[in-house]
Every structure is written in structure tokens, then in C-alpha cells.
Design an enzyme around this catalytic site. Structure first.
Site, mmCIF file in Angstrom:
data_model
loop_
_atom_site.group_PDB
_atom_site.id
_atom_site.type_symbol
_atom_site.label_atom_id
_atom_site.label_comp_id
_atom_site.label_asym_id
_atom_site.label_seq_id
_atom_site.Cartn_x
_atom_site.Cartn_y
_atom_site.Cartn_z
ATOM 1 N N LYS A 1 -36.106 55.095 2.195
ATOM 2 C CA LYS A 1 -35.330 55.905 3.147
ATOM 3 C C LYS A 1 -36.025 55.842 4.504
ATOM 4 O O LYS A 1 -37.169 56.273 4.643
ATOM 5 C CB LYS A 1 -35.239 57.357 2.651
ATOM 6 C CG LYS A 1 -34.665 58.331 3.687
ATOM 7 C CD LYS A 1 -34.521 59.759 3.132
ATOM 8 C CE LYS A 1 -34.104 60.747 4.226
ATOM 9 N NZ LYS A 1 -34.001 62.150 3.747
ATOM 10 N N ASP B 1 -34.782 63.349 11.384
ATOM 11 C CA ASP B 1 -33.725 64.088 10.696
ATOM 12 C C ASP B 1 -33.556 65.466 11.333
ATOM 13 O O ASP B 1 -34.298 66.398 11.031
ATOM 14 C CB ASP B 1 -34.070 64.219 9.202
ATOM 15 C CG ASP B 1 -32.978 64.930 8.411
ATOM 16 O OD1 ASP B 1 -31.888 65.161 8.972
ATOM 17 O OD2 ASP B 1 -33.220 65.247 7.222
ATOM 18 N N LYS C 1 -30.766 71.635 11.342
ATOM 19 C CA LYS C 1 -31.893 72.328 10.722
ATOM 20 C C LYS C 1 -32.372 73.454 11.635
ATOM 21 O O LYS C 1 -32.359 73.298 12.859
ATOM 22 C CB LYS C 1 -33.065 71.349 10.533
ATOM 23 C CG LYS C 1 -32.921 70.395 9.365
ATOM 24 C CD LYS C 1 -34.183 69.556 9.203
ATOM 25 C CE LYS C 1 -34.000 68.476 8.139
ATOM 26 N NZ LYS C 1 -33.852 69.001 6.777
ATOM 27 N N ASP D 1 -39.447 61.563 7.966
ATOM 28 C CA ASP D 1 -38.331 61.243 7.077
ATOM 29 C C ASP D 1 -38.140 59.732 6.888
ATOM 30 O O ASP D 1 -37.217 59.303 6.199
ATOM 31 C CB ASP D 1 -37.036 61.900 7.598
ATOM 32 C CG ASP D 1 -36.163 62.418 6.466
ATOM 33 O OD1 ASP D 1 -36.671 62.567 5.341
ATOM 34 O OD2 ASP D 1 -34.963 62.650 6.717
ATOM 35 N N ASP E 1 -26.908 67.375 6.496
ATOM 36 C CA ASP E 1 -28.359 67.292 6.324
ATOM 37 C C ASP E 1 -28.725 66.562 5.025
ATOM 38 O O ASP E 1 -29.875 66.214 4.805
ATOM 39 C CB ASP E 1 -28.963 68.696 6.364
ATOM 40 C CG ASP E 1 -30.466 68.666 6.622
ATOM 41 O OD1 ASP E 1 -30.982 67.581 6.959
ATOM 42 O OD2 ASP E 1 -31.102 69.728 6.481
ATOM 43 N N GLU F 1 -28.355 63.549 4.286
ATOM 44 C CA GLU F 1 -28.028 62.237 4.859
ATOM 45 C C GLU F 1 -28.782 61.092 4.201
ATOM 46 O O GLU F 1 -28.273 59.975 4.144
ATOM 47 C CB GLU F 1 -28.315 62.253 6.375
ATOM 48 C CG GLU F 1 -29.763 61.950 6.789
ATOM 49 C CD GLU F 1 -30.779 62.940 6.234
ATOM 50 O OE1 GLU F 1 -30.410 64.090 5.932
ATOM 51 O OE2 GLU F 1 -31.960 62.564 6.090
ATOM 52 N N ARG G 1 -29.458 60.431 1.130
ATOM 53 C CA ARG G 1 -28.773 59.884 -0.044
ATOM 54 C C ARG G 1 -27.611 58.984 0.366
ATOM 55 O O ARG G 1 -27.232 58.092 -0.380
ATOM 56 C CB ARG G 1 -28.312 61.041 -0.954
ATOM 57 C CG ARG G 1 -27.361 61.986 -0.292
ATOM 58 C CD ARG G 1 -27.168 63.266 -1.108
ATOM 59 N NE ARG G 1 -28.297 64.190 -0.973
ATOM 60 C CZ ARG G 1 -28.407 65.331 -1.639
ATOM 61 N NH1 ARG G 1 -27.466 65.696 -2.494
ATOM 62 N NH2 ARG G 1 -29.452 66.119 -1.468
HETATM 63 N N1 BES Z 1 -35.296 65.018 4.855
HETATM 64 C C1 BES Z 1 -34.791 66.130 4.166
HETATM 65 C C2 BES Z 1 -35.644 66.553 2.970
HETATM 66 C C3 BES Z 1 -37.040 67.048 3.252
HETATM 67 C C4 BES Z 1 -37.300 68.408 3.294
HETATM 68 C C5 BES Z 1 -38.085 66.170 3.416
HETATM 69 C C6 BES Z 1 -38.584 68.856 3.508
HETATM 70 C C7 BES Z 1 -39.375 66.636 3.653
HETATM 71 C C8 BES Z 1 -39.617 67.971 3.684
HETATM 72 C C9 BES Z 1 -33.382 65.844 3.633
HETATM 73 O O1 BES Z 1 -32.620 64.966 4.382
HETATM 74 C C10 BES Z 1 -32.658 67.152 3.604
HETATM 75 O O2 BES Z 1 -32.476 67.723 4.637
HETATM 76 N N2 BES Z 1 -32.299 67.596 2.407
HETATM 77 C C11 BES Z 1 -31.617 68.841 2.244
HETATM 78 C C12 BES Z 1 -30.540 68.656 1.189
HETATM 79 C C13 BES Z 1 -29.587 69.787 1.102
HETATM 80 C C14 BES Z 1 -28.735 69.851 2.349
HETATM 81 C C15 BES Z 1 -28.739 69.592 -0.117
HETATM 82 C C16 BES Z 1 -32.642 69.882 1.783
HETATM 83 O O3 BES Z 1 -33.545 69.540 1.022
HETATM 84 O O4 BES Z 1 -32.537 71.015 2.216
HETATM 85 ZN ZN ZN Z 2 -33.686 63.554 5.518
HETATM 86 ZN ZN ZN Z 3 -31.564 65.949 5.983
#
Ligand code: BES
Ligand code: ZN
Ligand code: ZN
Length: 480
Positions: free
Chosen positions: A241, A246, A253, A264, A323, A325, A327
Site C-alpha cells: 500500500k 492519507d 480524519k 501510509d 478513509d 482507501e 483497500r
Molecule cells: N491508513 C489508515 C489506517 C491507519 C490507522 C494506519 C492508524 C496507521 C495508523 C486507513 O486508511 C484508514 O483510515 N482506515 C480506517 C478504516 C475505517 C474507515 C473502516 C480506520 O482504520 O479507521
Molecule cells: Zn490509509
Molecule cells: Zn484512510
């Protein structure tokens, strides 16, 4: 640059500014501990990572002669010596099987990210001399020792290389910069690199990846590096990834959660590190590194909650949260990766905060359909010093991704089990034939931690690099 040398002499016969002595399992009676009384007086207990300098000898607590304990002790020694003016140090070899681990720890612990400091706090340490004399008084052959040290140095150096990519600010480390980095790796022998832009992604129907890129003023890049040795035994395909930032997109966020999202692209930096390592170690495996590079920005063109996207394999995805994204980018990259006919397929991603909640910051979440594959990676990870935890798929969690309007939804309908539902989302983009050869590694926890831990510094850790290289090297032993 720090050099690690091996000398076919006893520790006491080697010339150096400082001698490192590991106090193993609090054994103050071992012949190498010459200052027992002073250590007692100074209150040194020999605890894990505890250091005490007596004259020109640095004593370091070390729980056992198991490799990770030795790594922690060697890392602690380097950290303590950073503050001194010592230019050279010497140390015994503490059993042959530890030599590689010692070299790894010395190089990993010496890392610092100084690029943006006007006053660089470089360590003065230039040379570490390891004696062939070991803890039990045995000796190891210098040739063998040299090989092990070289391996350790390569593994740690490519890990540090990955850290650099992650620590670099997002304005610099964008998709185009990742392309430049990849093309530089392709100068290594046996390595080739192809880089694809928007037209290719459109032609290939990668609608999920393209949607994430839409609000960015920087074009997307699908980077594909291949290391192909003569007579390769197997094909490993690693997918990373590469979200160079992000923001969360329109599902923005909160400020506190956005900070550190330059990390990220840790999955991308890890697969680049793995490929570089495989080439430098001359592994007899074909190794691919596939990176989906873009940023998740906001702007008039941004993809929206309620949008429906079509991935490369034709599956439609209802967006409920922009968010989620990573995946989406990985969905298209995994389809592309299956076309490479992998024997082993691994994706690495900072995919979910839920994985960090489940396992804590230090541990990588391992998911997949094959228990055998999961166990095999986990045992190699353990040797490498990286922590993993298995998160099990199940049919009920899979159903939570159902959508009313499309084939599936990009987030689960439940707030629980978020790391696993993200893994199960990816499962939709792995062809049936490759399901049992696929592992998903969620490195959201260990990839970037804002404090020092063990021999890792505050910031990027290069999570995923060491476990993957150890894994391939262990598989090689099994095949022999
Ligand atoms: N890049 C983030 C995940 C992340 C969170 C990485 C903390 C490192 C530290 C990912 O893209 C994300 O935002 N995931 C969301 C998914 C949710 C919207 C289902 C999350 O984990 O909140
Ligand atoms: Zn992310
Ligand atoms: Zn994200």
C-alpha cells in the site's frame, strides 16, 4: 559510515576505545564480567537493555542468548555509546547463531533520520570489531562469521532504507518520488522496473485505484519491480500500500489522527526494501514488488461516499467511507498481482486502526486462508525479531461487507473486527487459485511509532522487511 569487522583474536587482544560485555541472565560470575564489585556499587542489576559504563567497559543486561535478547542488548549498547566520543568498540561473538542478529542490531540501532536537522547529531562510532571468541570460550571460523555478519548487515541496511522512505515528509515522498526510488533499485543486478500511469490504469479497468487518486494533483503510479535470478526456484509476489498521504478524503480524519499519515506508504516502502534485500542477498527466488502509489486528498474531484466504483476484476464497490482507501488501491493491485502467477502472494499495508486496537502498536496482524502459510511466516518473523499475531477470518464477518447497491461495500456494517473485515474485503480481489497462497499483513501498528522501542527509533521501523527476508531464507533451508 559504520563498519563491522570480524577479528580472529580474543576480545582482550583486540584494540578499541570501548569493550562491550553482555551480562547474560544476570550471571555476574561469568569470566567476562571483571568489575562485579563496581557494578554492584553502581546499582547495575543486569536487567534487559540496562547499561553501565565502568572505565572503558560497557556492561549491558541481556536476558538470554536467544537472538532477540542479544539484539536488544546490542541495540541498547549502541544507544548508550551514541552519547560518547568512542570511535571503535569491540565485543565477543556470543555463539555463532547470534552473529547475524548482532550485526542486524548494530546497524538498526545506529540509524537516525537527520535530513531536516540543521545540527546533525551523528554518532562518532566508526568501527565495531567482533571477536571470533564466543561466550563459552569456543571459537568460530572467520569465514563463516564474515558471511553471517554480511547477511545481517544487508537485512538491516534495507530495513533502514525503508525507514528513510517513510520518514521523508509527504510533499517530497510522493508517487513520482517513489517511482524514482524504484528505478534506482532497478540498477541492481537482475532487477527490472516497469512503471504505469493513469492511461494504463484506465485501460486495465482499475477504477478503485483511480478513484482514490482523483483529488490529488500528483498522478498515480503502479510500480512493478522484478528481481529475477538465474534458475529461480519459486515466485514471491509482494504488494504494498503506497498511500503517500492519507487525509481520509472527504471522510476527513480529525487533526490528531491525520498526523503521521505520511507513514501510509509503509507497505510500499517495505516491499521495496524486501526486493532490494532479495537482490543483495542473491536469493534464488524470483521476487516481485508491486506498489500502488497515490495520496488520499480532498478537492472538487474527490471521490465521495455513495460513489460506486468498479475494480479491475469487474466487482463493484459502494463507498461509504473515503478513509477506507487503502483497500481500494490494493484491490486493483491484487488483481494485477494474481496475473503474475505467484507461488506466494503477500500484501503489506497500514490498513486499519482496528488492527492496532486488537494487537497493540508493536505487532503485525497476519491474515490468510492457509494456516500452514500463516504459521510458516510467523515462525520466521519470530526469528527476525518482528512480532506477529494471527487474526482469523470467518464467514460471518465476511457477510458484513454486503451492499444494497453494489457487489460489496468498502466498510463493514459493524464497528467490531475492523482489521479482519478489511482483510476479507481484499479477499474479493484474490483469484480462487491463489487464495491459499495469499497472506495479508496489516502493519498499521509497528510501521510507525512515535517513541523509541528496543533497537527501533521514534518514527518508521521498516516493519515487514526483516520478517519477509527471514521467511524466504528459512524456506530456502527447508527446500535444501
Ligand atoms: N491508513 C489508515 C489506517 C491507519 C490507522 C494506519 C492508524 C496507521 C495508523 C486507513 O486508511 C484508514 O483510515 N482506515 C480506517 C478504516 C475505517 C474507515 C473502516 C480506520 O482504520 O479507521
Ligand atoms: Zn490509509
Ligand atoms: Zn484512510
Amino acid at each position: 559510515m559504520m563498519k563491522i569487522k570480524i577479528e580472529d583474536n580474543k576480545v582482550c587482544d583486540i584494540k578499541a576505545d570501548i569493550k562491550i560485555v553482555l551480562v547474560v541472565n544476570k550471571d555476574f560470575n561469568h569470566k567476562s564480567v571483571k568489575d562485579k564489585k563496581e557494578l554492584e556499587f553502581l546499582g547495575f542489576k543486569g536487567e534487559e537493555e540496562e547499561c553501565c559504563l565502568v572505565g572503558k567497559t560497557l556492561y549491558v543486561g541481556c536476558n538470554s542468548l536467544y537472538r532477540e535478547d542479544v539484539r536488544l542488548a546490542c541495540g541498547a549498547a549502541i544507544k548508550a555509546l551514541k552519547k560518547t566520543k568512542a570511535k571503535s568498540v569491540k565485543v565477543g561473538s556470543y555463539l555463532k547463531e547470534n552473529l547475524q542478529a548482532m550485526a542486524e542490531a548494530f546497524v538498526l540501532a545506529s540509524y537516525s533520520f537527520n535530513k531536516y536537522k540543521s545540527k546533525k547529531s551523528e554518532s562518532e562510532l566508526k568501527e565495531i570489531v567482533i571477536s571470533t571468541e564466543d561466550y563459552k570460550g569456543d571459537k568460530i571460523t572467520p569465514k563463516n562469521a564474515k558471511e553471517l555478519i554480511q547477511k545481517g548487515e544487508i537485512i538491516a541496511k534495507v530495513t533502514n532504507f525503508s525507514k528513510d522512505l517513510v520518514n521523508t515528509p509527504p510533499y517530497e515522498m510522493n508517487s513520482l518520488e517513489l517511482e524514482r526510488v524504484a528505478k534506482k533499485i532497478a540498477k541492481l543486478e537482475g532487477v527490472t522496473c516497469k512503471v504505469y500511469g493513469k492511461e494504463f490504469l484506465e485501460k486495465e479497468g482499475m477504477g478503485a485505484f483511480l478513484a482514490v487518486n482523483r483529488a490529488s494533483h500528483i498522478p498515480p503510479r503502479l510500480i512493478h519491480l522484478v528481481y529475477k535470478p538465474k534458475r529461480a526456484k519459486k515466485r514471491y509476489v509482494f504488494v504494498g500500500k503506497g498511500l503517500t498521504y492519507d487525509t481520509g478524503g472527504l471522510s476527513l480524519k480529525p487533526s490528531d489522527y491525520m498526523v503521521s499519515m505520511k507513514s501510509d506508504m509503509s507497505g510500499a516502502s517495505a516491499v521495496l526494501g524486501v526486493l532490494k534485500g532479495a537482490a543483495m542477498l542473491d536469493l534464488p527466488y524470483e521476487v516481485h514488488a508491486i506498489v500502488g502509489a497515490t495520496e488520499n486528498a480532498i478537492g472538487p474531484e474527490a471521490y465521495k461516499p455513495d460513489d460506486v466504483l468498479t475494480a479491475k476484476n469487474g466487482k463493484t464497490i459502494e463507498i461509504k467511507n473515503t478513509d477506507a482507501e487503502g483497500r481500494l488501491v490494493l484491490a486493483d493491485c491484487l488483481c494485477y498481482a494474481c496475473e503474475q502467477k505467484p507461488d506466494v502472494l503477500v500484501d503489506m499495508a497500514t490498513l486499519t486502526g482496528a488492527c492496532v486496537v486488537a494487537l497493540g502498536e508493536y505487532t503485525t496482524g497476519v491474515m490468510g486462508h492457509s494456516s500452514k502459510l500463516k504459521h510458516s511466516l510467523a515462525s520466521s518473523a519470530k526469528l527476525s525479531g518482528e512480532l506477529t499475531g494471527s487474526l482469523p477470518f470467518n464467514r460471518y464477518l465476511k457477510k458484513l461487507l454486503k451492499s444494497q447497491v453494489a457487489d460489496l461495500c468498502n466498510i463493514s456494517s459493524s464497528r467490531y473486527g475492523g482489521a479482519i473485515t478489511a482483510g476479507l474485503f481484499l479477499d474479493n480481489f484474490v483469484e480462487d487459485k491463489y487464495k491459499d497462497r495469499w497472506l495479508h499483513l496489516d502493519i498499521a501498528g509497528p510501521a510507525y511509532i512515535e517513541k523509541d522501542w528496543g533497537y527501533n527509533q521514534c518514527g518508521a521501523s521498516g516493519a515487514g522487511v526483516r520478517m519477509s527476508l527471514y521467511w524466504m531464507m528459512e524456506n530456502l533451508k527447508e527446500e535444501a
